[in-house]
Design a protein around this motif. Structure first.
Motif, PDB file in Angstrom:
ATOM      1  N   UNK A 112       2.589   5.963  -7.155  1.00 65.03           N
ATOM      2  CA  UNK A 112       1.398   6.792  -8.016  1.00 65.03           C
ATOM      3  C   UNK A 112       1.795   8.219  -8.049  1.00 65.03           C
ATOM      4  N   UNK A 113       2.093   8.690  -6.849  1.00 64.39           N
ATOM      5  CA  UNK A 113       2.165  10.128  -6.746  1.00 64.39           C
ATOM      6  C   UNK A 113       3.637  10.534  -7.717  1.00 64.39           C
ATOM      7  N   UNK A 114       4.586   9.840  -7.510  1.00 67.33           N
ATOM      8  CA  UNK A 114       5.700  10.186  -8.193  1.00 67.33           C
ATOM      9  C   UNK A 114       5.614  10.064  -9.814  1.00 67.33           C
ATOM     10  N   UNK A 115       4.842   9.028 -10.346  1.00 65.83           N
ATOM     11  CA  UNK A 115       4.694   8.767 -11.681  1.00 65.83           C
ATOM     12  C   UNK A 115       3.602   9.633 -12.267  1.00 65.83           C
ATOM     13  N   UNK A 116       2.779  10.374 -11.338  1.00 66.01           N
ATOM     14  CA  UNK A 116       1.838  11.200 -11.798  1.00 66.01           C
ATOM     15  C   UNK A 116       2.328  12.585 -12.005  1.00 66.01           C
ATOM     16  N   UNK A 117       3.381  12.905 -11.090  1.00 66.98           N
ATOM     17  CA  UNK A 117       4.010  14.203 -11.095  1.00 66.98           C
ATOM     18  C   UNK A 117       4.924  14.129 -12.342  1.00 66.98           C
ATOM     19  N   UNK A 126       0.813  -1.264  -0.083  1.00 64.10           N
ATOM     20  CA  UNK A 126       0.014  -0.089   0.116  1.00 64.10           C
ATOM     21  C   UNK A 126       0.958   1.041   0.086  1.00 64.10           C
ATOM     22  N   UNK A 127       1.794   1.257   0.777  1.00 71.58           N
ATOM     23  CA  UNK A 127       2.752   2.406   0.921  1.00 71.58           C
ATOM     24  C   UNK A 127       3.496   2.778  -0.347  1.00 71.58           C
ATOM     25  N   UNK A 172      -5.242   0.614  -3.592  1.00 70.20           N
ATOM     26  CA  UNK A 172      -4.697   1.905  -2.719  1.00 70.20           C
ATOM     27  C   UNK A 172      -4.711   3.113  -3.565  1.00 70.20           C
ATOM     28  N   UNK A 218      -4.095  14.378 -10.514  1.00 72.23           N
ATOM     29  CA  UNK A 218      -3.477  15.420 -10.816  1.00 72.23           C
ATOM     30  C   UNK A 218      -4.581  16.598 -11.186  1.00 72.23           C
ATOM     31  N   UNK A 256      -2.793  -2.425  -6.513  1.00 68.57           N
ATOM     32  CA  UNK A 256      -2.349  -1.327  -6.627  1.00 68.57           C
ATOM     33  C   UNK A 256      -3.673   0.041  -6.731  1.00 68.57           C
ATOM     34  N   UNK A 294       3.651  12.704   2.315  1.00 71.59           N
ATOM     35  CA  UNK A 294       3.726  13.543   1.083  1.00 71.59           C
ATOM     36  C   UNK A 294       3.584  14.906   1.187  1.00 71.59           C
ATOM     37  N   UNK A 330      -6.745   6.839  -2.411  1.00 73.39           N
ATOM     38  CA  UNK A 330      -5.707   7.925  -2.453  1.00 73.39           C
ATOM     39  C   UNK A 330      -6.370   9.185  -3.007  1.00 73.39           C
ATOM     40  N   UNK A 353      -3.912   7.913 -11.938  1.00 74.43           N
ATOM     41  CA  UNK A 353      -2.989   9.127 -12.147  1.00 74.43           C
ATOM     42  C   UNK A 353      -3.463  10.318 -12.465  1.00 74.43           C
ATOM     43  N   UNK A 365      -3.265  -2.054   3.683  1.00 67.83           N
ATOM     44  CA  UNK A 365      -3.139  -1.580   2.320  1.00 67.83           C
ATOM     45  C   UNK A 365      -3.620   0.033   2.236  1.00 67.83           C
ATOM     46  N   UNK A 371       4.046  12.555 -15.160  1.00 68.74           N
ATOM     47  CA  UNK A 371       3.103  12.531 -16.154  1.00 68.74           C
ATOM     48  C   UNK A 371       2.563  14.042 -16.429  1.00 68.74           C
ATOM     49  N   UNK A 379       2.775   1.547  -3.179  1.00 67.99           N
ATOM     50  CA  UNK A 379       2.006   2.006  -4.422  1.00 67.99           C
ATOM     51  C   UNK A 379       1.644   3.397  -4.430  1.00 67.99           C
ATOM     52  N   UNK A 380       1.365   3.918  -3.210  1.00 67.19           N
ATOM     53  CA  UNK A 380       0.904   5.290  -3.254  1.00 67.19           C
ATOM     54  C   UNK A 380       1.946   6.219  -3.524  1.00 67.19           C
ATOM     55  N   UNK A 381       3.222   6.111  -3.007  1.00 67.60           N
ATOM     56  CA  UNK A 381       4.297   6.815  -3.294  1.00 67.60           C
ATOM     57  C   UNK A 381       4.596   6.767  -5.024  1.00 67.60           C
ATOM     58  N   UNK A 422      -1.746   2.505   5.165  1.00 62.44           N
ATOM     59  CA  UNK A 422      -0.305   2.795   4.661  1.00 62.44           C
ATOM     60  C   UNK A 422      -0.300   3.693   3.409  1.00 62.44           C
ATOM     61  N   UNK A 423      -1.275   3.549   2.679  1.00 61.35           N
ATOM     62  CA  UNK A 423      -1.479   4.440   1.539  1.00 61.35           C
ATOM     63  C   UNK A 423      -1.747   5.698   2.221  1.00 61.35           C
TER      64      UNK A 423
END
Lengths: 80, 590
Positions: A61-66, A54-55, B387, B263, B384, B474, B391, B259, B463, A68, A57-59, B466-467
């Motif tokens: 997700x954010x970095x790939x989105x950035x 989970x952790x 999670x 944004x 994925x 962040x 988010x 994604x 899941x 993108x 995945x979310x990290x 921790x997400x």
């Protein structure tokens, strides 16, 4: 004028909330070690697999989105 | 036919569509009562209708079946009636009959699709849905909504025509218009598949959804979120279960939109992306096609309709009272809108599949089905996406709307009917989450599945939590992508910019060809032809006469001959002489 709620404006309350949140994370990590699993895949048996997944995945997700965003971001008037 | 319909009860679709016609005639409380009664009536009729094929209508050589009632169609019938009631209640104070009538026609179309027993009936209601739903967007009456509605209907006309072409080919090939399993095999089935895929918003055919839904009216978006994609899920589950391609398309569909959702600035567009993501789970379930997967798909559609409508209602309520819907404009609304905030969070927890909320008892069936089939990559993608959905839909939507920075807006709660509508949906989300048995009882296959096992609850909580931890860290460290006023390019670029390119190409090149032809044929050639037809005979005469005049030593009057031919006043003698000369010429030439 109706009374306004201000619960979450007080930094003290936010701090308490965050502490509860972190505590529940620790509890989840500990509980996971003691439960019986009936997994479809071997890695589900690994301790705290879902927490890590989970952790990460979310990290990701954010970095790939950035990244993108650099390619797809356009001005709001782009299509006009 | 009418007496036949009355004797056997009325198809739910027609209760809605015919009922809709009476709405503009009514006023005040009677109108409200009538509108709320229609979905209840449809629900009761459904409960009382036994399984089997009902309501046959003979049209030309075909037997149209308006009521194929079986476990699969019944679940969708129930949820469509239920959500119609909630959406109508939410929209009760809207003073625009066009929206009410279109809403009922739209919901009626979805019910018609659900109970269609043959492909023609399916197509008719499919198109009713497309047309009626467009009014939900048009009714916003802004410039951008008109443009979005135009694009929306064009895309759906394309999808509808694919479906129609597929149906005609299919009937031609098989000789049967039966609406049942088709399977990917040959061009007919591919056309049908594409037609359904457009409505199901399967990438790359999805961008109409995130383009149009955020442009709809406050109440229209609630209707839209329920019917088009979920009726496509139903039709797909009917015609293409077990199609392997759908597993991959579905998995892709769960992962890619998140994604964009991260944004996106417009709250309702974030919800539109998460809608695509959720339908991805359903497509994946249909692709897997086992009993567990189909049960998971159907129950997830059921739960999804409720919590997605709840989320669109709470976002709509915010738009209704503040006039704003962008993350950058909102924030801190929990202070004056605690109820809306609470409902939004219940919807958010449900879509995130938190234990005790509805998404948990349905989505887990699909993921488990992927696990049982040992689909490693798909399973990882779905986890994925699970999670990821927490988010953006679970945290981002409530956080940036109701918490986050204080926007200074102090808006009141929305009107009571909106609160009650949200309350009912929120209650159902919790009820199904805590007590899933009634939902499991109406699924197409017998359910042998326990959502609440220790391993499952702890795994899912880990899941999600921790997400959430990632989100927290962040945000606190300033690494979270800032909300921005911007457009994020999606595949609609191809028809939005591509359309302009084609237009410009046509404009430049076809107009050039046009100008060239105009010059050549309309201006120059006609003038030449005109001159030729006017002066040709005179020239020919002169060509013959000049040597004769020369031999005879005469000086002929050229102007006189031109004038004579142009005015067609040639002395008969000359004509006769010319004719004789021609004949002599012809004989000599032979």
């Amino acid at each position: 004028m109706k009374k306004e709620l201000k619960t979450f404006d007080d930094p003290k309350n936010v701090k308490i909330l965050l502490r509860i949140f972190y505590a529940s994370l620790v509890v989840l990590l500990i509980v996971d070690l003691f439960i019986h699993k009936h997994a479809d895949f071997p890695w589900e048996d690994a301790p705290n697999f879902f927490a890590a997944y989970g952790f990460v995945s979310c990290v990701l997700l954010i970095f790939i989105a950035k990244i993108l965003r650099r390619f797809i971001k356009k001005d709001e008037t782009y299509y006009d | 036919m009418i007496s036949y319909l009355l004797n056997t009860g009325c198809p739910p679709a027609l209760i809605f569509i015919i009922g809709a016609l009476f709405i503009p005639l009514l006023r005040g409380k009677l109108k409200s009562a009538f509108m709320l009664m229609l979905p209840v009536l449809a629900f009761v009729v459904l409960m009382k209708t036994p399984e089997g094929n009902h309501w046959h209508v003979a049209l030309l050589d075909y037997d149209l079946i308006l009521g194929r009632v079986d476990p699969l169609s019944k679940v969708f019938g129930y949820i469509f009636s239920l959500i119609s009631f909630i959406a109508v209640l939410f929209a009760l104070k809207v003073e625009d009959d066009v929206q009410h009538v279109a809403g009922f026609a739209y919901a009626g179309g979805a019910l018609g699709v659900t109970f269609a027993g043959d492909l023609f009936t399916l197509y008719i209601f499919w198109e009713i849905m497309a047309v009626a739903s467009t009014f939900m967007i048009l009714a916003r009456k802004t410039e951008s909504s008109q443009a979005a509605a135009f694009r929306y209907i064009l895309v759906h006309i394309f999808g509808g025509l694919c479906l129609l072409a597929g149906i005609i080919l299919y009937i031609q090939n098989t000789g049967s218009a039966e609406f049942s399993f088709i399977g990917l095999d040959g061009p007919a089935s591919w056309l049908i598949f594409i037609g359904i895929a457009v409505n199901a918003a399967i990438p790359p055919l999805h961008p109409w959804l995130q383009d149009a839904y955020p442009e709809a009216t406050v109440t229209g978006a609630v209707f839209l979120s329920a019917f088009t994609t979920k009726s496509a899920v139903y039709v797909m589950a009917r015609t293409f279960p077990g199609t392997e391609l759908l597993i991959w398309l579905g998995a892709l569909m769960t992962a890619v939109p998140i994604f964009y959702a991260v944004l996106e600035n417009d709250i309702r567009r974030v919800l539109a992306y998460s809608l695509i993501n959720q339908v991805g789970f359903m497509m994946c379930g249909i692709g897997i096609g086992t009993e567990l997967a189909i049960n998971g798909t159907v129950s997830h559609a059921f739960c999804h309709i409720l919590y997605k409508a709840l989320l669109f209602m709470s976002a709509g309520a915010v738009l209704h009272v503040t006039g704003k819907i962008r993350c950058t404009d909102l924030g801190g609304l929990y202070k004056t809108m605690p109820l809306t905030c609470l409902f939004c969070m219940i919807g958010a927890a449900s879509i995130s599949a938190f234990p005790l909320f509805s998404g948990f008892v349905s989505k887990s069936m699909i993921i488990s089905a992927a696990g049982h089939e040992k689909l490693i990559v798909v399973w990882l993608m779905l986890q994925f996406a699970s999670a990821g959905v927490f988010h953006h839909a679970g945290i981002k939507v409530p956080f940036f709307t109701f918490f986050g920075h204080d926007s200074g807006i102090r808006a009141k709660e929305p009107p009571l009917n909106m609160i009650i509508a949200m309350g009912i949906a929120a209650f159902l989300c919790l009820f199904i989450g805590i007590y899933p048995k009634p939902l499991y009882a109406i699924l197409p296959y017998p359910v042998d599945y326990l959502p609440y096992t220790a391993a499952h609850v702890v795994g899912q909580l880990q899941l999600l939590m921790f997400g959430a931890l990632a989100f927290c860290l962040l945000i606190l460290s300033g690494n979270y992508p800032a909300e921005m006023r911007a457009i994020n390019l999606d595949t609609d670029w191809f028809y939005r910019k591509g359309g302009k390119l084609v237009y410009n190409f046509m404009d430049k090149w076809l107009n050039r060809v046009n100008a060239f032809c105009d010059k050549l044929f309309a201006q120059e050639m006609t003038a030449t032809l005109g001159a030729f037809s006017r002066q040709g005979p005179a020239k020919l005469t002169l060509f013959i006469m000049t040597p004769i005049w020369f031999v005879m030593g005469k000086k002929g009057d050229k102007e006189k001959i031109y004038a004579a031919f142009e005015t067609a006043s040639i002395p008969i003698g000359i004509s006769a002489a010319a004719a004789t000369l021609f004949i002599v010429g012809l004989i000599v030439m032979r």
